[in-house]
Scaffold this motif. Structure first.
Motif, mmCIF file in Angstrom:
data_model
loop_
_atom_site.group_PDB
_atom_site.id
_atom_site.type_symbol
_atom_site.label_atom_id
_atom_site.label_comp_id
_atom_site.label_asym_id
_atom_site.label_seq_id
_atom_site.Cartn_x
_atom_site.Cartn_y
_atom_site.Cartn_z
ATOM 1 N N TYR A 7 0.854 -1.188 0.000
ATOM 2 C CA TYR A 7 0.000 0.000 0.000
ATOM 3 C C TYR A 7 0.892 1.241 0.000
ATOM 4 N N GLN A 12 -2.791 5.055 0.747
ATOM 5 C CA GLN A 12 -3.244 5.098 2.141
ATOM 6 C C GLN A 12 -3.873 6.444 2.484
ATOM 7 N N TYR A 36 -14.885 -1.429 4.447
ATOM 8 C CA TYR A 36 -13.466 -1.775 4.499
ATOM 9 C C TYR A 36 -13.255 -3.271 4.301
ATOM 10 N N SER A 37 -14.089 -4.066 4.913
ATOM 11 C CA SER A 37 -13.964 -5.514 4.790
ATOM 12 C C SER A 37 -14.103 -5.953 3.334
ATOM 13 N N TYR A 40 -10.889 -4.725 1.356
ATOM 14 C CA TYR A 40 -9.685 -5.510 1.583
ATOM 15 C C TYR A 40 -9.820 -6.936 1.068
ATOM 16 N N GLU A 44 -7.017 -8.421 -1.368
ATOM 17 C CA GLU A 44 -6.305 -9.657 -1.033
ATOM 18 C C GLU A 44 -6.249 -10.602 -2.222
#
Length: 100
Positions: A7, A12, A36-37, A40, A44
């Motif tokens: 990142y 960021q 956010y979940s 990400y 991933e």
């Protein structure tokens, strides 16, 4: 073989600005955490499939190397793949209506 997702500072900062905007708009912490979940989880996936998303010709031309983009709701995320280092560098996070 997997890639390491990095990142960048600008990425960021862009995310932090967006969260500050959401907090200032009285969006609940639960909603922000769920957002956010999902974000990400999408990022991933780059560890295994770094070339899954399309090349952004305009951004690539601007910086002089291949840059890919991910659509995430109303947002765009830009990244590049460094094959020799087996890493993905997240470059920027923008609202889709924002001028680049």
């Amino acid at each position: 073989m997997t890639y390491r997702v990095v990142y960048s500072g600008p990425f960021q900062r862009d995310l932090e600005c967006h969260v500050d905007y959401l907090l200032g708009s009285s969006v609940s912490i639960e909603t922000i955490e769920a957002w956010y979940s999902r974000l990400y989880s999408r990022l991933e996936g780059l560890e295994v499939w770094p070339r899954l998303y399309p090349v952004d010709e305009r951004y690539s031309e601007m910086v002089g190397h291949e840059v890919r983009k991910i659509n995430f709701g109303d947002y765009l995320m830009f990244y590049c793949v460094e094959e020799s280092a087996r890493r993905v560098i997240l470059l920027a996070f923008y609202h889709g209506a924002r001028q680049r």
